[in-house]
Write an enzyme that holds these catalytic residues in place. Structure first.
Site, PDB file in Angstrom:
ATOM      1  CD1 TRP A   1      44.422  65.100  70.740  1.00  0.00           C
ATOM      2  CD2 TRP A   1      44.831  64.078  72.677  1.00  0.00           C
ATOM      3  NE1 TRP A   1      45.187  63.983  70.490  1.00  0.00           N
ATOM      4  CE2 TRP A   1      45.455  63.333  71.650  1.00  0.00           C
ATOM      5  CE3 TRP A   1      44.953  63.618  74.003  1.00  0.00           C
ATOM      6  CZ2 TRP A   1      46.185  62.171  71.893  1.00  0.00           C
ATOM      7  CZ3 TRP A   1      45.691  62.463  74.255  1.00  0.00           C
ATOM      8  CH2 TRP A   1      46.297  61.758  73.207  1.00  0.00           C
TER       9      TRP A   1
ATOM     10  CB  THR B   1      41.338  62.056  66.410  1.00  0.00           C
ATOM     11  OG1 THR B   1      42.534  62.782  66.651  1.00  0.00           O
ATOM     12  CG2 THR B   1      41.536  61.253  65.126  1.00  0.00           C
TER      13      THR B   1
ATOM     14  CG  ASN C   1      48.220  65.216  71.115  1.00  0.00           C
ATOM     15  OD1 ASN C   1      49.138  64.421  71.275  1.00  0.00           O
ATOM     16  ND2 ASN C   1      47.538  65.302  69.981  1.00  0.00           N
ATOM     17  CD  GLU C   2      50.072  65.400  67.051  1.00  0.00           C
ATOM     18  OE1 GLU C   2      49.116  65.839  66.407  1.00  0.00           O
ATOM     19  OE2 GLU C   2      50.585  64.285  66.866  1.00  0.00           O
TER      20      GLU C   2
ATOM     21  CD  GLU D   1      49.614  60.366  68.408  1.00  0.00           C
ATOM     22  OE1 GLU D   1      49.232  61.094  69.342  1.00  0.00           O
ATOM     23  OE2 GLU D   1      49.149  60.425  67.257  1.00  0.00           O
TER      24      GLU D   1
HETATM   25  C1  147 Z   1      47.943  62.630  65.633  1.00  0.00           C
HETATM   26  C2  147 Z   1      47.088  62.873  66.882  1.00  0.00           C
HETATM   27  O1  147 Z   1      47.851  63.101  68.034  1.00  0.00           O
HETATM   28  C3  147 Z   1      46.108  61.763  67.159  1.00  0.00           C
HETATM   29  O2  147 Z   1      45.139  62.208  68.095  1.00  0.00           O
HETATM   30  C4  147 Z   1      45.456  61.334  65.893  1.00  0.00           C
HETATM   31  O3  147 Z   1      44.758  62.424  65.362  1.00  0.00           O
HETATM   32  C5  147 Z   1      46.503  60.872  64.929  1.00  0.00           C
HETATM   33  C6  147 Z   1      45.898  60.389  63.629  1.00  0.00           C
HETATM   34  O4  147 Z   1      46.888  59.943  62.765  1.00  0.00           O
HETATM   35  O5  147 Z   1      47.360  61.929  64.606  1.00  0.00           O
HETATM   36  O6  147 Z   1      48.198  63.852  65.056  1.00  0.00           O
HETATM   37  C7  147 Z   1      48.982  63.967  63.937  1.00  0.00           C
HETATM   38  C8  147 Z   1      48.451  64.529  62.805  1.00  0.00           C
HETATM   39  C9  147 Z   1      49.258  64.746  61.694  1.00  0.00           C
HETATM   40  C10 147 Z   1      50.584  64.402  61.720  1.00  0.00           C
HETATM   41  C11 147 Z   1      51.113  63.834  62.860  1.00  0.00           C
HETATM   42  C12 147 Z   1      50.299  63.611  63.972  1.00  0.00           C
HETATM   43  N1  147 Z   1      51.399  64.622  60.603  1.00  0.00           N
HETATM   44  O7  147 Z   1      50.884  64.994  59.520  1.00  0.00           O
HETATM   45  O8  147 Z   1      52.628  64.463  60.690  1.00  0.00           O
END
Ligand code: 147
Length: 640
Positions: free
Chosen positions: A121, A79, A162-163, A246
């Site tokens: 991540w 990020t 992560n995600e 998160e």
């Molecule tokens: C999250 C990540 O897990 C973090 O590392 C960081 O990047 C954060 C920044 O806002 O966001 O990732 C997401 C990115 C997009 C969405 C949700 C979480 N989204 O668009 O719903």
């Protein structure tokens, strides 16, 4: 003719009933990682560094975090930066890299009861031949847990990727590997993505046995007001603890309303029992993504300046009055008068079955409300301490104030709550609001230089913020004594977001005219770069950076490049000088004077360009992918 008085507003009744059922509270906390957000905190001078840590972790002082989730570094951008791996290659292991071990140690030193949670991540590219869901990754996590043990850190929770979804059989194998290696007490959280994982928990017994909690991101909306949170019935009925693993991604002051709603409403709407704010602290320069997100701002180690956000005090309203293992009281949690707009309240009781705390938020209320509270079900009917925050106020004196002590009569008492406020009513004591403050903000002055000779092997050079790859101090190559900075990632990583060349940035975005010079050694055929006037950075679309670059390769080809966040790279000047080869030291310099950019290789001016795209910004180092180049004797001198 008599005028009728406006009817007195009806009081709202709230019963705090210790006999109510409710889920076990797991804690509120925050995330260091995902990534690079905490980078500059470790470079702060004392006493400011310790003060910021106190505000984050010390019980009865500030945010008093109950859970800290830390990134398991992967040498790749996650990020706002990249965090270093404990294993850059299969045969490598160093348990002292980066700042997450240090941060976890500092957190534990202040609060031995804080829960620790590790999550990756991305990962180095040697893992699984580029496949995250591999046995290599399981072993990588085991070696990370071994590092934690060396640091005396007990890890409570471990996540997957992560995600990036989940792989059922990988989680099942991770569970057996943890059990077989003495980590049976490490609980697995799945899958730090969305709620779909609940369906597999419900349909697969082995998966259900492997997973201790379902953690989902932004269950009350991404960066939204968090007015309502939605959890599918498959998750609620799974029997697993449900976490907002998160949440946040909002400004350290501006996110306060959303956080106040989200912590309460996550439980009321979705029975979620943990809330982790992303990220813990904004310890990064203002040109990087999400520069003010977190509980506090600590972006200037050179000045020592920091600012504690309203988010800290909102979190304190829960964290300072509860502990993991307390129990929610469902019958004593809900919306005031059954109306979301009036605000919400949650009540929790201590394992001693006597103490309780009730957190009330009135973020969306239009007027003051009188609450008639009644304590029953075996709870203490002793003095109720009231703490309050005017979340609409920018004045720190209005945040986290011990505003009243009430003696209930026959278990009953009343409280008038103002709109836009957060209150905690409690029978506990020991809360507090830290009083330390930092100095004023200031620029990082030029000239700036670093010989890198003062660092331990494997350290991060002061203020140097990795974006991709990992830049660490090592014994210099090429027959040179002393320490140099080396790019340690020898292969393309398993990325989390946009892949770029390895690079790291340093300095003040206000720097304009200057000469940047450094010695450079290539270890393999490829290129190395000096970056200048670096400013805005993209991470998810292109990975692009607003900056100029002097690129030199082993063949002697050089170029002055102009890059931007759209991912465009244009060549402003190019040529070929004598071959640089490998394992030989060379000196590079890049001068910015107004719109003139001059490139120097081994003392000779090789070319220049005239360009007005970027007026100022940071310096940096870069390499081609797979190139473990070294850098030494960084110098930035002011120009005109
Ligand atoms: C999250 C990540 O897990 C973090 O590392 C960081 O990047 C954060 C920044 O806002 O966001 O990732 C997401 C990115 C997009 C969405 C949700 C979480 N989204 O668009 O719903």
């Amino acid at each position: 003719v008599a005028t009728a008085a406006a009817p007195a507003q009806a009081a709202t009744s709230v019963t705090i009933n210790g006999a109510s059922a409710g889920r076990t509270f797991d804690g509120v906390g925050a995330i260091s990682g995902g990534g690079g957000n905490s980078r500059l905190l470790i470079d702060y001078p004392e006493p400011q560094r310790g003060q910021v840590l106190d505000y984050l972790f010390r019980p009865g002082y500030g945010a008093s975090l109950q859970i800290l989730k830390a990134e398991i570094g992967g040498d790749t951008n996650s990020t706002s930066g990249a965090e270093p791996s404990h294993q850059h290659t299969r045969s490598d292991l160093n348990c002292d890299r980066g700042y997450e071990w240090w941060l976890m140690e500092q957190a534990k030193a202040r609060n031995p009861d804080i829960k620790l949670y590790g999550l990756a991540w991305g990962a180095p590219g040697w893992i699984g031949g580029g496949n995250f869901w591999s046995a290599d990754m399981t072993n990588y996590l085991l070696s990370w847990l071994g590092c934690a043990k060396q640091h005396g850190l007990g890890i409570d929770y471990l996540g997957g990727w992560n995600e990036r979804g989940y792989n059922v059989s990988w989680y099942v194998q991770l569970r057996s590997a943890l059990n077989a290696n003495g980590y049976g007490n490490v609980k697995i959280v799945a899958a730090d993505s969305d709620w779909s994982v609940a369906n597999d928990v419900n349909s697969n017994q082995a998966f259900a046995a492997a997973v201790s909690a379902i953690g989902t991101h932004y269950p009350c909306g991404y960066r939204s007001a968090q007015s309502s949170c939605s959890v599918p019935s498959a998750a609620t009925s799974s029997g697993k603890p449900l976490w907002a693993s998160e949440n946040g991604s909002d400004d350290y002051n501006g996110g306060a309303q959303a956080m106040a709603r989200g912590i309460n409403r996550g439980y009321i709407d979705g029975r979620m029992t943990a809330y982790l704010n992303w990220p813990v602290v904004a310890a990064l320069t203002p040109n990087l993504p999400y520069p003010t997100m977190g509980l506090a701002l600590a972006s200037q180690p050179w000045s020592g300046s920091y600012s504690i956000g309203k988010n800290t005090w909102v979190m304190a309203h829960t964290s300072q009055f509860t502990a993991p293992g307390w129990h929610y009281l469902d019958a004593s949690s809900g919306y005031l008068g059954g109306n979301r707009n009036n605000g919400s309240y949650v009540s929790l009781k201590s394992p001693n079955n006597s103490d309780y705390s009730t957190v009330i938020e009135t973020m969306d209320a239009g007027s003051a409300q009188t609450l008639n509270l009644n304590v029953t079900g075996g709870l203490s009917t002793g003095t109720v301490h009231v703490w309050s925050t005017d979340v609409t106020s920018g004045n720190p004196a209005d945040h986290f104030v011990h505003s009243a002590d009430i003696t209930p009569s026959g278990g009953g008492f009343s409280l008038t709550v103002q709109p836009g406020h957060l209150y905690t009513l409690t029978t506990t004591t020991g809360q507090g609001k830290g009083a330390a403050t930092g100095p004023a903000r200031g620029a990082l002055k030029l000239p700036y230089s670093d010989t890198f000779d003062g660092y331990a092997t494997g350290a991060e050079a002061k203020y140097l913020m990795d974006w991709q790859g990992a830049f660490e101090t090592v014994g210099c190559g090429g027959g040179r004594s002393g320490k140099c900075v080396r790019q340690m990632s020898p292969q393309r990583p398993i990325t989390w977001d946009a892949l770029t060349d390895p690079h790291a940035l340093l300095g003040d975005v206000g720097w304009g005219n200057y000469t940047l010079s450094s010695d450079v050694l290539l270890e393999q055929p490829g290129y190395a770069e000096l970056i200048g006037r670096a400013n805005g950075h993209d991470y998810d679309r292109t990975g692009g950076l607003n900056a100029y670059h002097l690129r030199v390769s082993d063949t002697g080809a050089w170029s002055i490049l102009n890059s931007n966040t759209n991912g465009t790279v244009s060549t402003l000047a190019r040529g070929t000088a004598a071959a640089l080869g490998t394992d030989r030291w060379h000196s590079l310099a890049l001068t910015f004077s107004g719109t003139t950019i001059t490139a120097v290789v081994d003392g000779a001016t090789v070319g220049s360009a005239d360009d007005r795209t970027w007026a100022g910004g940071q310096i940096g180092y870069a390499t081609s992918q797979n190139e473990t180049a070294q850098f030494d004797n960084l110098s930035v001198t002011p120009g005109s």
